[in-house]
Design a protein around this motif. Structure first.
Motif, mmCIF file in Angstrom:
data_model
loop_
_atom_site.group_PDB
_atom_site.id
_atom_site.type_symbol
_atom_site.label_atom_id
_atom_site.label_comp_id
_atom_site.label_asym_id
_atom_site.label_seq_id
_atom_site.Cartn_x
_atom_site.Cartn_y
_atom_site.Cartn_z
ATOM 1 N N HIS A 139 -37.521 -19.560 -31.889
ATOM 2 C CA HIS A 139 -36.612 -20.302 -32.514
ATOM 3 C C HIS A 139 -37.057 -21.061 -33.913
ATOM 4 N N ARG A 140 -38.366 -20.456 -34.235
ATOM 5 C CA ARG A 140 -38.853 -20.993 -35.650
ATOM 6 C C ARG A 140 -39.208 -22.393 -35.751
ATOM 7 N N GLN A 141 -39.924 -22.882 -34.428
ATOM 8 C CA GLN A 141 -40.362 -24.501 -34.674
ATOM 9 C C GLN A 141 -41.743 -24.357 -34.493
ATOM 10 N N CYS A 142 -42.517 -25.411 -35.254
ATOM 11 C CA CYS A 142 -43.866 -25.494 -35.132
ATOM 12 C C CYS A 142 -44.519 -25.634 -33.903
ATOM 13 N N LYS A 147 -41.470 -28.870 -36.161
ATOM 14 C CA LYS A 147 -40.895 -28.982 -37.349
ATOM 15 C C LYS A 147 -39.878 -27.518 -37.245
ATOM 16 N N LEU A 148 -38.642 -27.587 -37.770
ATOM 17 C CA LEU A 148 -37.706 -26.493 -37.715
ATOM 18 C C LEU A 148 -37.845 -25.584 -38.979
ATOM 19 N N HIS A 149 -37.696 -24.468 -38.785
ATOM 20 C CA HIS A 149 -37.713 -23.267 -40.139
ATOM 21 C C HIS A 149 -39.024 -23.158 -40.369
ATOM 22 N N SER A 150 -39.971 -22.929 -39.306
ATOM 23 C CA SER A 150 -41.276 -22.767 -39.546
ATOM 24 C C SER A 150 -41.645 -21.235 -39.734
ATOM 25 N N ASP A 151 -43.227 -21.054 -40.008
ATOM 26 C CA ASP A 151 -43.329 -19.806 -40.230
ATOM 27 C C ASP A 151 -44.290 -18.983 -39.035
ATOM 28 N N ILE A 152 -43.557 -17.670 -39.156
ATOM 29 C CA ILE A 152 -44.436 -16.895 -38.000
ATOM 30 C C ILE A 152 -45.698 -16.336 -38.652
ATOM 31 N N GLU A 174 -48.333 -17.003 -33.654
ATOM 32 C CA GLU A 174 -48.151 -18.580 -33.317
ATOM 33 C C GLU A 174 -47.018 -18.985 -34.489
ATOM 34 N N CYS A 175 -46.479 -20.014 -34.130
ATOM 35 C CA CYS A 175 -45.430 -20.353 -35.279
ATOM 36 C C CYS A 175 -45.695 -22.039 -35.726
ATOM 37 N N LEU A 176 -45.907 -21.989 -36.891
ATOM 38 C CA LEU A 176 -46.379 -23.243 -37.927
ATOM 39 C C LEU A 176 -45.823 -23.427 -39.000
#
Length: 243
Positions: A139-142, A147-152, A174-176
């Motif tokens: 779901h692209r969360q850090c 935080k939403l719309h984070s980077d893979i 990891e999603c950051l």
């Protein structure tokens, strides 16, 4: 059927059934296949204060985001939970630990699915047993701050060349968010992971496709190339063997 667990020996258990079970009935239920059973251990322990605190913290965050009163939010989410699971009604005052864990997991899944943000304090209270890293990637969360719309982010380096040639099924992710992504590059991967105690994970093939990291076509091409290389190496080995 119900029964009582009477003995455990390695991976074998003995159950005393409350009612008799004959071979004819068992064969009928199994429809000619090898019978299988599911063991569910009734957890009679009551909900803990820590579980209750985490659930109400989640419900308060959800109520604030959705514009509900906290009590109305609890009623709404219980209603959604009953519909999805078929569970009987329960009270947060005296439900079991297993019931509380199932409801907490339901709330977490719901928030990830519909992009409901967590407060930092609530985010830090997510149980270690919950697959947070996987949900964050999906779901692209850090994974650190939520935080939403984070980077893979690739934990495993992929090099300078084209990423289309990389088999991402073998890599860890990891999603950051942008801020933590920059910090990760400043500190280095190992120091960053040690600081925040996170664990990069592999993504399933379906998750890689859903997140547009790989396509099924590309996976098949890589598998075919590996198979061809193995066949070639086998032929070379056979030709080198003495007659």
């Amino acid at each position: 059927m119900f029964g009582k667990l009477t003995a455990i020996r390695g991976n074998q258990i003995t159950i005393q059934l409350d009612n008799e079970l004959n071979h004819y009935k068992l064969a009928k239920w199994a429809n000619g296949k090898q019978p299988t059973v599911e063991l569910h251990v009734d957890d009679s322990r009551m909900i803990s204060p820590d579980q209750r605190r985490k659930i109400f913290a989640m419900l308060n965050d959800m109520a604030h985001y959705c514009g509900y009163e906290a009590r109305d939010m609890e009623a709404e989410m219980k209603f959604q939970y009953y519909i999805k699971t078929g569970s009987e009604e329960f009270s947060m005052a005296n439900c079991t630990m297993s019931q509380a864990n199932e409801f907490l997991t339901f709330l977490l899944d719901f928030c990830f699915q519909f992009g409901i943000p967590f407060k930092t304090r609530t985010w830090d209270m997510i149980p270690d047993t919950y697959p947070k890293a996987m949900q964050c990637l999906r779901h692209r969360q850090c994974v650190i701050c939520g935080k939403l719309h984070s980077d893979i982010d690739h934990f495993t380096p992929v090099g300078i060349g084209s990423r289309k040639l990389v088999d991402h099924r073998k890599l860890y992710f990891e999603c950051l968010c942008r801020e933590h992504h920059q910090e990760r590059h400043q500190l280095g991967a190992k120091s960053f992971i040690a600081k925040y105690h996170i664990k990069p994970i592999r993504l399933s093939e379906q998750d890689l496709i859903n997140l547009h990291i790989m396509t099924r076509k590309r996976m098949n091409e890589i598998d075919e190339r590996i198979e061809q290389n193995e066949e070639q190496q086998t032929r070379i080995s056979i030709n080198r063997d003495p007659i």
